[in-house]
Design a protein around this motif. Structure first.
Motif, mmCIF file in Angstrom:
data_model
loop_
_atom_site.group_PDB
_atom_site.id
_atom_site.type_symbol
_atom_site.label_atom_id
_atom_site.label_comp_id
_atom_site.label_asym_id
_atom_site.label_seq_id
_atom_site.Cartn_x
_atom_site.Cartn_y
_atom_site.Cartn_z
ATOM 1 N N UNK A 25 0.812 -1.219 0.000
ATOM 2 C CA UNK A 25 0.000 0.000 0.000
ATOM 3 C C UNK A 25 0.848 1.273 0.000
ATOM 4 N N UNK A 26 2.108 1.175 0.454
ATOM 5 C CA UNK A 26 2.984 2.344 0.443
ATOM 6 C C UNK A 26 4.353 1.925 -0.075
ATOM 7 N N UNK A 27 4.845 2.692 -1.039
ATOM 8 C CA UNK A 27 6.170 2.429 -1.590
ATOM 9 C C UNK A 27 6.236 1.081 -2.284
ATOM 10 N N UNK A 28 7.437 0.675 -2.586
ATOM 11 C CA UNK A 28 7.668 -0.623 -3.223
ATOM 12 C C UNK A 28 7.786 -1.671 -2.122
ATOM 13 N N UNK A 29 6.604 -2.074 -1.591
ATOM 14 C CA UNK A 29 6.491 -3.039 -0.512
ATOM 15 C C UNK A 29 7.088 -2.497 0.800
ATOM 16 N N UNK A 30 7.176 -1.150 0.924
ATOM 17 C CA UNK A 30 7.657 -0.565 2.181
ATOM 18 C C UNK A 30 6.693 -0.882 3.314
ATOM 19 N N UNK A 31 5.381 -0.732 3.037
ATOM 20 C CA UNK A 31 4.363 -1.106 4.016
ATOM 21 C C UNK A 31 3.261 -1.838 3.257
ATOM 22 N N UNK A 32 2.977 -3.033 3.732
ATOM 23 C CA UNK A 32 1.958 -3.872 3.094
ATOM 24 C C UNK A 32 0.778 -4.051 4.038
ATOM 25 N N UNK A 33 -0.372 -4.385 3.443
ATOM 26 C CA UNK A 33 -1.575 -4.654 4.231
ATOM 27 C C UNK A 33 -1.233 -5.664 5.320
ATOM 28 N N UNK A 34 -1.641 -5.372 6.542
ATOM 29 C CA UNK A 34 -1.358 -6.251 7.673
ATOM 30 C C UNK A 34 -0.028 -5.957 8.350
ATOM 31 N N UNK A 35 0.774 -5.071 7.777
ATOM 32 C CA UNK A 35 2.086 -4.746 8.345
ATOM 33 C C UNK A 35 2.000 -3.635 9.375
ATOM 34 N N UNK A 36 3.148 -3.322 9.957
ATOM 35 C CA UNK A 36 3.227 -2.290 10.983
ATOM 36 C C UNK A 36 4.435 -1.405 10.752
ATOM 37 N N UNK A 37 4.333 -0.206 11.224
ATOM 38 C CA UNK A 37 5.446 0.745 11.204
ATOM 39 C C UNK A 37 5.383 1.512 12.519
ATOM 40 N N UNK A 38 6.524 1.708 13.145
ATOM 41 C CA UNK A 38 6.567 2.421 14.419
ATOM 42 C C UNK A 38 7.467 3.643 14.266
ATOM 43 N N UNK A 39 6.973 4.795 14.674
ATOM 44 C CA UNK A 39 7.764 6.023 14.699
ATOM 45 C C UNK A 39 8.178 6.233 16.144
ATOM 46 N N UNK A 40 9.484 6.244 16.377
ATOM 47 C CA UNK A 40 10.006 6.333 17.734
ATOM 48 C C UNK A 40 10.842 7.611 17.888
ATOM 49 N N UNK A 41 10.562 8.365 18.934
ATOM 50 C CA UNK A 41 11.340 9.561 19.259
ATOM 51 C C UNK A 41 10.952 9.999 20.665
ATOM 52 N N UNK A 42 11.776 10.871 21.226
ATOM 53 C CA UNK A 42 11.501 11.379 22.567
ATOM 54 C C UNK A 42 10.286 12.302 22.544
ATOM 55 N N UNK A 43 9.779 12.615 23.716
ATOM 56 C CA UNK A 43 8.643 13.509 23.877
ATOM 57 C C UNK A 43 8.916 14.834 23.183
ATOM 58 N N UNK A 44 7.908 15.377 22.514
ATOM 59 C CA UNK A 44 7.936 16.684 21.844
ATOM 60 C C UNK A 44 8.850 16.732 20.621
ATOM 61 N N UNK A 45 9.214 15.595 20.068
ATOM 62 C CA UNK A 45 10.073 15.585 18.882
ATOM 63 C C UNK A 45 9.285 15.841 17.601
ATOM 64 N N UNK A 46 7.951 15.711 17.661
ATOM 65 C CA UNK A 46 7.128 15.966 16.488
ATOM 66 C C UNK A 46 6.527 14.716 15.861
ATOM 67 N N UNK A 47 6.416 13.646 16.640
ATOM 68 C CA UNK A 47 5.842 12.393 16.112
ATOM 69 C C UNK A 47 4.403 12.596 15.638
ATOM 70 N N UNK A 48 3.611 13.305 16.404
ATOM 71 C CA UNK A 48 2.215 13.538 16.026
ATOM 72 C C UNK A 48 2.127 14.351 14.740
ATOM 73 N N UNK A 49 2.935 15.387 14.629
ATOM 74 C CA UNK A 49 2.937 16.217 13.421
ATOM 75 C C UNK A 49 3.411 15.417 12.216
ATOM 76 N N UNK A 50 4.432 14.610 12.396
ATOM 77 C CA UNK A 50 4.938 13.761 11.315
ATOM 78 C C UNK A 50 3.861 12.780 10.864
ATOM 79 N N UNK A 51 3.229 12.116 11.813
ATOM 80 C CA UNK A 51 2.166 11.171 11.487
ATOM 81 C C UNK A 51 0.997 11.847 10.793
ATOM 82 N N UNK A 52 0.614 13.025 11.265
ATOM 83 C CA UNK A 52 -0.485 13.769 10.639
ATOM 84 C C UNK A 52 -0.125 14.136 9.204
ATOM 85 N N UNK A 53 1.114 14.596 8.988
ATOM 86 C CA UNK A 53 1.525 14.954 7.634
ATOM 87 C C UNK A 53 1.500 13.733 6.719
ATOM 88 N N UNK A 54 1.982 12.605 7.225
ATOM 89 C CA UNK A 54 1.953 11.374 6.427
ATOM 90 C C UNK A 54 0.504 10.989 6.097
#
Length: 181
Positions: A25-54
């Motif tokens: 569903x994203x990229x050349x098999x970067x993320x497939x149906x049923x798969x997972x992706x985790x965004x990891x960073x310290x508090x206030x690094x912008x994970x929510x903003x990054x996820x929203x933009x994606x």
């Protein structure tokens, strides 16, 4: 037998054509149906903003730093920390900062907003935690049928010790993975 996993046959592996994978569903098999992706960073690094933009880019069928969605993707973002104002600032900032909204094209703007209404579902939840969360997540998936399900931040919903490998595996693999599948 039941509970023994699913065998991957050699012939299926030899016939598989990555460029034609309908589960990608994203990229050349970067993320497939049923798969997972985790965004990891310290508090206030912008994970929510990054996820929203994606999620916004994928909802509109646009690539995100080279990660191209197969089509416009429907997302549910379940988040615990950002209120209406925080979420509005993120969304408005993304739309303005990436010039997704053009003051000279009101019809184009209406069309994009309609795609976002259809493909971007944001839910603020501060009550489901631990083993109550997977059933809630499953119900949201059943109701909305998203392509992507965002948990922001995961630790707000996890409800256990992040360093406890057994509890983390139970939550992620035994409780959430079946929903992804």
């Amino acid at each position: 037998g039941v509970g023994m996993g699913s065998r991957i046959h050699i012939n299926d592996l030899l016939r598989f054509v990555p460029a034609e994978d309908k589960d990608s569903i994203i990229g050349k098999r970067y993320l497939c149906r049923g798969g997972s992706c985790v965004i990891v960073a310290q508090t206030s690094a912008g994970k929510s903003s990054l996820g929203m933009q994606m999620a916004v880019m994928f909802a509109l069928g646009l690539d995100f730093f080279g990660l191209k969605p197969r089509r416009c993707l429907k997302s549910i973002i379940v988040q615990a920390e950002n209120d209406l104002g925080d979420t509005a600032e993120m969304l408005q900032g993304i739309l303005a900062g990436l010039s997704l909204i053009d003051e000279s094209d009101p019809d184009g703007n209406k069309a994009k907003i309609e795609v976002l209404r259809k493909n971007l579902i944001i839910i603020r939840d501060q009550t489901h935690i631990g083993m109550n969360f997977p059933g809630y997540a499953a119900k949201l998936v059943e109701i909305h049928q998203p392509d992507l399900f965002w948990i922001d931040p995961m630790l707000s919903f996890y409800g256990d010790d992040i360093n406890d490998q057994r509890a983390m595996s139970q939550f992620l693999r035994a409780e959430l993975n079946p929903i992804s599948e």
